[in-house]
Design an enzyme around this catalytic site. Structure first.
Site, PDB file in Angstrom:
ATOM      1  N   GLU A 109      42.269  39.709  42.069  1.00  0.00           N
ATOM      2  CA  GLU A 109      42.924  40.946  41.632  1.00  0.00           C
ATOM      3  C   GLU A 109      44.128  40.664  40.740  1.00  0.00           C
ATOM      4  O   GLU A 109      44.943  39.791  41.041  1.00  0.00           O
ATOM      5  CB  GLU A 109      43.384  41.753  42.848  1.00  0.00           C
ATOM      6  CG  GLU A 109      44.012  43.092  42.485  1.00  0.00           C
ATOM      7  CD  GLU A 109      44.566  43.825  43.692  1.00  0.00           C
ATOM      8  OE1 GLU A 109      44.729  45.053  43.600  1.00  0.00           O
ATOM      9  OE2 GLU A 109      44.853  43.174  44.718  1.00  0.00           O
ATOM     10  N   ASP A 145      41.473  47.322  40.587  1.00  0.00           N
ATOM     11  CA  ASP A 145      42.450  48.288  41.085  1.00  0.00           C
ATOM     12  C   ASP A 145      42.882  49.152  39.903  1.00  0.00           C
ATOM     13  O   ASP A 145      43.572  48.680  39.000  1.00  0.00           O
ATOM     14  CB  ASP A 145      43.643  47.558  41.707  1.00  0.00           C
ATOM     15  CG  ASP A 145      44.625  48.489  42.386  1.00  0.00           C
ATOM     16  OD1 ASP A 145      44.934  49.543  41.792  1.00  0.00           O
ATOM     17  OD2 ASP A 145      45.096  48.163  43.492  1.00  0.00           O
ATOM     18  N   GLN A 162      39.936  49.756  43.949  1.00  0.00           N
ATOM     19  CA  GLN A 162      41.041  50.387  44.665  1.00  0.00           C
ATOM     20  C   GLN A 162      41.657  51.466  43.784  1.00  0.00           C
ATOM     21  O   GLN A 162      41.618  51.376  42.553  1.00  0.00           O
ATOM     22  CB  GLN A 162      42.094  49.352  45.074  1.00  0.00           C
ATOM     23  CG  GLN A 162      41.587  48.415  46.169  1.00  0.00           C
ATOM     24  CD  GLN A 162      42.587  47.360  46.571  1.00  0.00           C
ATOM     25  OE1 GLN A 162      43.290  46.811  45.738  1.00  0.00           O
ATOM     26  NE2 GLN A 162      42.646  47.061  47.856  1.00  0.00           N
ATOM     27  N   GLU A 203      44.276  52.463  48.359  1.00  0.00           N
ATOM     28  CA  GLU A 203      45.493  51.673  48.509  1.00  0.00           C
ATOM     29  C   GLU A 203      46.662  52.433  47.881  1.00  0.00           C
ATOM     30  O   GLU A 203      47.179  52.054  46.830  1.00  0.00           O
ATOM     31  CB  GLU A 203      45.328  50.288  47.872  1.00  0.00           C
ATOM     32  CG  GLU A 203      46.444  49.333  48.298  1.00  0.00           C
ATOM     33  CD  GLU A 203      46.333  47.971  47.644  1.00  0.00           C
ATOM     34  OE1 GLU A 203      46.536  46.974  48.346  1.00  0.00           O
ATOM     35  OE2 GLU A 203      46.048  47.905  46.431  1.00  0.00           O
TER      36      GLU A 203
END
Length: 258
Positions: free
Chosen positions: A143, A178, A204, A240
């Site tokens: 990530e 993300d 995410q 998240e």
């Protein structure tokens, strides 16, 4: 339709961590994720998951010494033994919990250090993890973290992460996409999703700029969810985000996805 996972590190923080599983289940979630499970015995966590009919779908390797500014250690030159220990520990937990994904954290690169040396160290350690995890079918996620959140992190852009994934060159290593970090750094999320299609295996979400529920801010998440359906994404979508207030009060956006 996306499969949403409540992030129990950030959501339901009105109650202690071990009570958040029940809260997530009562709110309608079937899947959960969290940053780190290591403060608790794996069998205790598995019993709680089973009790509430939940599946954990992602957690991270250990962060290292956060008080010293560390945020992951698998890219730190000379610390390969520590990285392997962390990777092995995460594998033990993943097997005990039945978790299909592990995010291997890279590291913060100190001022003046060689980013290239950190990158090459990370590549070697991710290959070690790939070999360890492959027999069990566990996917490795990498990530990028935006500089606003984690200055000097090795992976800043989704394309930094993609480069490492391609250099590692293993079929169980993926981008962890993300959208909060991606919007902060890369933007153009629809085209980014197309460019990364087949390269990412966990998503995410959070609003930008405030990292709250995905029903405010710059990102049209309904469009993103439709885009994920369009490209045939079948993985999980981790929530998240930091709730604006009480977690349950902010879940109106989630009702149609239960």
């Amino acid at each position: 339709m996306p499969k949403f996972a409540a992030n129990l590190t950030m959501m339901f923080n009105e109650v202690p961590f071990l009570d958040r599983f029940e809260a997530a289940a009562k709110a309608g979630f079937k899947y959960v994720e969290f940053l780190w499970p290591y403060d608790y015995p794996a069998q205790e966590l598995k019993a709680i998951l089973d009790k509430h009919g939940l599946k954990v779908v992602l957690f991270n390797t250990p962060a290292g010494d956060v008080n010293k500014g560390e945020w992951g250690g698998s890219a730190i030159p000379g610390r390969e033994a520590d990285s392997h220990r962390d990777i092995d520990l995460a594998l033990e937990y993943a097997l005990a919990l039945g978790c299909p994904n592990v995010h291997i954290m890279s590291a913060v690169v100190p001022e003046g250090a060689s980013r290239e040396e950190y990158k090459q160290t990370f590549i070697k350690n991710v290959r070690y993890a790939s070999d360890k995890y492959k027999p069990y079918g566990i996917k490795i996620q990498l990530e990028a973290l935006s500089p606003e959140v984690k200055p000097n992190y090795l992976l800043k852009s989704q394309f930094d992460t993609l480069e490492v994934v391609e250099l590692v060159d293993r079929d169980n290593v993926f981008v962890q996409l993300d959208y909060f970090h991606a919007q902060n750094v890369d933007g153009n999320l629809a085209r980014l999703t197309d460019k990364l299609n087949g390269k990412f295996a966990h998503v995410q979400i959070a609003s930008v700029p405030d990292r709250h529920e995905p029903d405010e801010g710059e990102i049209n998440y309904q469009y993103i969810f439709d885009k994920l359906d369009e490209i045939g994404y079948t993985g999980y979508v981790g929530c998240e985000y930091k709730p604006r207030g009480e977690t349950v009060t902010g879940l109106d956006w989630f009702q149609k996805y239960k």
